[in-house]
Write a protein that holds these residues in place. Structure first.
Motif, PDB file in Angstrom:
ATOM      1  N   PHE A  97       0.827  -1.207   0.000  1.00 15.91           N
ATOM      2  CA  PHE A  97       0.000   0.000   0.000  1.00 15.91           C
ATOM      3  C   PHE A  97       0.866   1.264   0.000  1.00 15.91           C
ATOM      4  CE2 PHE A  97      -2.193   3.320   2.491  1.00 15.91           C
ATOM      5  CZ  PHE A  97      -3.256   3.565   1.638  1.00 15.91           C
ATOM      6  N   PHE A  98       1.877   1.304   0.857  1.00 13.95           N
ATOM      7  CA  PHE A  98       2.692   2.512   0.943  1.00 13.95           C
ATOM      8  C   PHE A  98       3.572   2.687  -0.294  1.00 13.95           C
ATOM      9  CE2 PHE A  98       1.774   1.988   5.510  1.00 13.95           C
ATOM     10  CZ  PHE A  98       1.274   3.252   5.764  1.00 13.95           C
ATOM     11  N   ILE A  99       4.071   1.580  -0.868  1.00 20.53           N
ATOM     12  CA  ILE A  99       4.831   1.693  -2.115  1.00 20.53           C
ATOM     13  C   ILE A  99       3.904   2.121  -3.248  1.00 20.53           C
ATOM     14  CG2 ILE A  99       6.177   0.389  -3.820  1.00 20.53           C
ATOM     15  CD1 ILE A  99       7.321  -1.221  -1.553  1.00 20.53           C
ATOM     16  N   THR A 100       2.632   1.685  -3.194  1.00 16.20           N
ATOM     17  CA  THR A 100       1.650   2.132  -4.180  1.00 16.20           C
ATOM     18  C   THR A 100       1.473   3.645  -4.118  1.00 16.20           C
ATOM     19  OG1 THR A 100       0.473   0.025  -4.107  1.00 16.20           O
ATOM     20  CG2 THR A 100      -0.746   1.938  -4.902  1.00 16.20           C
ATOM     21  N   LEU A 101       1.391   4.187  -2.914  1.00 15.81           N
ATOM     22  CA  LEU A 101       1.253   5.640  -2.772  1.00 15.81           C
ATOM     23  C   LEU A 101       2.471   6.370  -3.332  1.00 15.81           C
ATOM     24  CD1 LEU A 101      -0.273   5.944   0.819  1.00 15.81           C
ATOM     25  CD2 LEU A 101      -1.459   6.034  -1.386  1.00 15.81           C
ATOM     26  N   ILE A 102       3.674   5.808  -3.083  1.00 16.51           N
ATOM     27  CA  ILE A 102       4.890   6.447  -3.589  1.00 16.51           C
ATOM     28  C   ILE A 102       4.925   6.409  -5.110  1.00 16.51           C
ATOM     29  CG2 ILE A 102       7.411   6.290  -3.630  1.00 16.51           C
ATOM     30  CD1 ILE A 102       7.256   5.181  -0.778  1.00 16.51           C
ATOM     31  N   ALA A 103       4.622   5.225  -5.679  1.00 15.55           N
ATOM     32  CA  ALA A 103       4.652   5.096  -7.138  1.00 15.55           C
ATOM     33  C   ALA A 103       3.558   5.930  -7.789  1.00 15.55           C
ATOM     34  CB  ALA A 103       4.509   3.624  -7.533  1.00 15.55           C
ATOM     35  N   PHE A 104       2.377   5.975  -7.169  1.00 11.85           N
ATOM     36  CA  PHE A 104       1.254   6.720  -7.738  1.00 11.85           C
ATOM     37  C   PHE A 104       1.522   8.216  -7.747  1.00 11.85           C
ATOM     38  CE2 PHE A 104      -2.882   8.856  -7.180  1.00 11.85           C
ATOM     39  CZ  PHE A 104      -3.490   8.463  -8.367  1.00 11.85           C
ATOM     40  N   SER A 105       2.199   8.705  -6.724  1.00 11.77           N
ATOM     41  CA  SER A 105       2.469  10.145  -6.651  1.00 11.77           C
ATOM     42  C   SER A 105       3.496  10.606  -7.674  1.00 11.77           C
ATOM     43  CB  SER A 105       2.954  10.503  -5.242  1.00 11.77           C
ATOM     44  OG  SER A 105       4.179   9.843  -4.959  1.00 11.77           O
ATOM     45  N   ALA A 106       4.288   9.666  -8.220  1.00 10.34           N
ATOM     46  CA  ALA A 106       5.357  10.047  -9.143  1.00 10.34           C
ATOM     47  C   ALA A 106       5.005   9.796 -10.604  1.00 10.34           C
ATOM     48  CB  ALA A 106       6.640   9.297  -8.802  1.00 10.34           C
ATOM     49  N   MET A 107       3.818   9.266 -10.901  1.00  7.93           N
ATOM     50  CA  MET A 107       3.478   8.928 -12.287  1.00  7.93           C
ATOM     51  C   MET A 107       2.439   9.900 -12.837  1.00  7.93           C
ATOM     52  SD  MET A 107       0.947   5.622 -11.924  1.00  7.93           S
ATOM     53  CE  MET A 107       2.291   4.609 -11.339  1.00  7.93           C
ATOM     54  N   ASP A 108       2.328   9.885 -14.159  1.00  8.77           N
ATOM     55  CA  ASP A 108       1.323  10.706 -14.820  1.00  8.77           C
ATOM     56  C   ASP A 108      -0.065  10.126 -14.566  1.00  8.77           C
ATOM     57  OD1 ASP A 108       3.336  12.310 -15.825  1.00  8.77           O
ATOM     58  OD2 ASP A 108       3.538  11.120 -17.669  1.00  8.77           O
TER      59      ASP A 108
END
Length: 261
Positions: free
Chosen positions: A43-54
């Motif tokens: 979940f937390f890695i999802t938030l990190i990846a989601f915040s950095a993508m278009d």
């Protein structure tokens, strides 16, 4: 709330890929790691990846279910390729156990829940320790986040899988894994084979010796001596093995992205 509902489908797609990756990825997929930790980390890695993508607006419909399946398949394939290279040490250990006579005494591996050879389990634990020492788990997390640079959410992964390139790559990876396992076990297999040859000559020249009684302890003793001598080279072998693992994962991403012929 409107912002969350607008990009909730994107977040679910990212969460599916990362969670499916940690289900089969080496180290993270072991039974010793609690499921709550896996879900929370995903979940937390999802938030990190989601915040950095278009971010693009995605509607929940029939195509969204297909996208979910694509993300799950991408995560499983990526983690499976990484796990394949960790099985190299167990396969090489099973080759050595057959020569030393330990194949009859398999044990339960607590990380996989399956029966594994004794030396294979020892090598696997050494590989995990060296992998963690080299910050390999950080590279795995970095790999799944960087996968969105190669294969974004809006991808044609199923079309590239249908072309057969991914299947050919997986078959080549299987053959590479068995080749690496045999190369890792070859020195000890050759040495123990020479011990068998020597015991055979002894049985012919001095029949009064009971080869079956002295052969087993002798092979075990020589096997442990050779293992002690070769254990210093495991750092170099495992370093090359981990480099091959990450190279294969990058090659898989290139095939899924359609950028490699």
């Amino acid at each position: 709330m409107g912002y969350i509902l607008q990009y909730l489908p994107n977040l679910l797609l990212v969460f599916c890929r990362i969670t499916s990756f940690f289900v089969v990825a080496p180290v993270f997929s072991s039974k010793n790691v609690p499921n709550q930790f896996k879900i929370g980390l995903s979940f937390f890695i999802t938030l990190i990846a989601f915040s950095a993508m278009d971010k693009a607006s995605i509607s929940i419909d029939g195509f969204f279910l297909v996208s979910l399946m694509k993300e799950i398949v991408i995560g499983l394939l990526l983690g499976f390729v990484g796990y394949l290279f960790f099985t190299v040490v167990q396969i090489s250990g099973s080759f050595i156990d057959m020569q030393m006579g330990f194949s009859m005494a398999n044990i339960i591996d607590p990380m996989t829940g399956a029966q594994t050879p004794i030396l294979g389990n020892l090598k696997f634990m050494l590989a995990v320790l060296l992998f963690l020492t080299m910050d390999g788990h950080h590279y795995l997390i970095h790999a799944i986040i960087d996968s969105y640079k190669w294969v974004p959410i809006s991808n044609d992964a199923f079309a590239h899988i249908y072309n057969g390139q991914v299947s050919d790559f997986l078959l080549k990876t299987f053959s590479t894994v068995f080749s690496l396992a045999f190369q890792m076990a070859a020195p000890m297999i050759a040495a123990l084979f020479l011990v068998d040859v020597g015991l055979g000559i002894l049985a012919k020249t001095a029949p009064q010796f009971n080869v079956f009684v002295i052969g087993m302890p002798l092979k075990v003793l020589i096997g442990f001596v050779l293992l002690t001598l070769f254990i210093q080279g495991f750092l170099v072998l495992f370093s090359d093995l981990f480099a091959s693992m990450f190279s294969s994962m990058q090659k898989l991403l290139e095939l899924l992205a359609g950028s490699s012929s």
